[in-house]
Design an enzyme around this catalytic site. Structure first.
Site, mmCIF file in Angstrom:
data_model
loop_
_atom_site.group_PDB
_atom_site.id
_atom_site.type_symbol
_atom_site.label_atom_id
_atom_site.label_comp_id
_atom_site.label_asym_id
_atom_site.label_seq_id
_atom_site.Cartn_x
_atom_site.Cartn_y
_atom_site.Cartn_z
ATOM 1 N N LYS A 106 -46.595 -42.128 -16.838
ATOM 2 C CA LYS A 106 -47.128 -43.478 -16.626
ATOM 3 C C LYS A 106 -46.072 -44.381 -16.005
ATOM 4 C CE LYS A 106 -50.309 -45.521 -19.548
ATOM 5 N NZ LYS A 106 -50.793 -45.993 -20.865
ATOM 6 N N VAL A 107 -46.489 -45.077 -14.969
ATOM 7 C CA VAL A 107 -45.612 -45.996 -14.245
ATOM 8 C C VAL A 107 -46.287 -47.359 -14.186
ATOM 9 C CG1 VAL A 107 -44.494 -46.466 -12.033
ATOM 10 C CG2 VAL A 107 -44.751 -44.095 -12.820
#
Length: 316
Positions: free
Chosen positions: A127-128
């Protein structure tokens, strides 16, 4: 409904060993998400981590966190692996990079690659957050064949730009996490009742349209922050309203369980762009601009995840 997927937005050791498996086995969910706030809540309040924390005493706080979190992610990955092996579009668990790296693309890329290599599971998404450095990070991870979950997406414009990058460069599964209910929490106190509980759905639907302009079989809209913030709404309000083709909804347990009691039998038809534009025009008569609200909510979201992560690390 093959076109719509339900994921679980919750992670905690006891849950993973019990109810999580039940949800998977009965076909209720086909993926899961985690974030710094969920890990903070789980690790600081659950008794199931305390013995392990005691054994790790003396190590650096982030090392303790990663030992605990990666164990949970691996457990979730193993439980979801049969779904992934049957259909590589499903069966994912997401792990977010250190939220304090959100403005440093190089360090974010290095951490994401390190975590993905350490976990060594094809059904783990990194996740970014959709910060200013996100575009460089997303591009690098996509080129490295790492599954990506771009989180804290509030703006339709940003959603479209992210989708455009992923459409060109993604080699593995990617989702764009569009946050929903925070709009209503922010806007509802400022507008009359006939405009309440609609901003989140309107904005999320516009994001969905923007993403679908570039979406392919690897890219989907993932509706997140779909727990209700008002007692006047049904627990599954945002799941049912956003049950669109080629989309995913990751929901907290109360929303998930409410939806499973009376699930949709077919996908919803999204609101028309003309309806969304008319609603936005109505909001402007109350001095509310959804794009400005999106920018505000992104800043608040980035801060909130940092605060949760800091609270968790300081607890060690």
């Amino acid at each position: 409904m093959q076109e719509f997927s339900l994921w679980c937005d919750f992670i905690e050791r006891d849950f993973l060993e019990n109810d999580f498996l039940k949800l998977i086995n009965k076909g209720a969910i086909c993926g899961a998400t985690s974030n710094p706030s969920l890990f903070c809540e789980a690790i600081t309040k659950s008794a199931f981590y305390q013995d392990e924390i005691a054994k790790l005493k003396g190590k650096k706080a982030k090392e303790i966190y990663e030992t605990l979190a990666l164990k949970d992610i691996l457990q979730a990955s193993s439980a979801l692996m049969p779904l992934y092996e049957k259909d590589p579009n499903n069966g994912y668990i997401s792990l977010e990079i250190d939220p304090f790296l959100e403005d440093d693309a190089i360090k974010s890329i290095d951490e994401a690659k390190r975590l993905f290599k350490t976990l060594n599971r094809p059904n783990v998404m990194i996740k970014v957050p959709a910060s200013e450095s996100a575009f460089e990070v997303i591009s690098a991870l996509a080129q490295a064949s790492i599954p990506i979950n771009v989180t804290l997406v509030f703006s339709p414009k940003i959603a479209g730009e992210i989708a455009q990058i992923l459409a060109k460069e993604a080699r593995k599964r990617a989702v764009i996490s569009v946050f929903v209910s925070r709009f209503d929490k922010e806007i509802d106190p400022l507008v009359p009742q006939n405009l309440q509980a609609q901003s989140g759905i309107m904005n999320a639907t516009e994001c969905y349209y923007q993403i679908n302009q570039h979406a392919n079989k690897l890219i989907s809209t993932l509706f997140a922050s779909t727990g209700v913030k008002s007692n006047s709404l049904a627990k599954d309000y945002y799941i049912k309203a956003l049950c669109f083709k080629n989309s995913i909804n990751t929901a907290p347990l109360d929303a998930l369980n409410a939806y499973l009691l009376d699930p949709n039998t077919e996908c919803q038809t999204p609101l028309k762009i003309t309806e969304i534009e008319a609603f936005k025009k109505e909001l402007k008569t109350h001095n509310i601009d959804l794009e400005n609200t999106a920018q505000k909510l992104l800043k608040e979201g980035l801060i909130a995840f940092k605060q949760s992560f800091e609270k968790l690390l300081s607890s060690f």
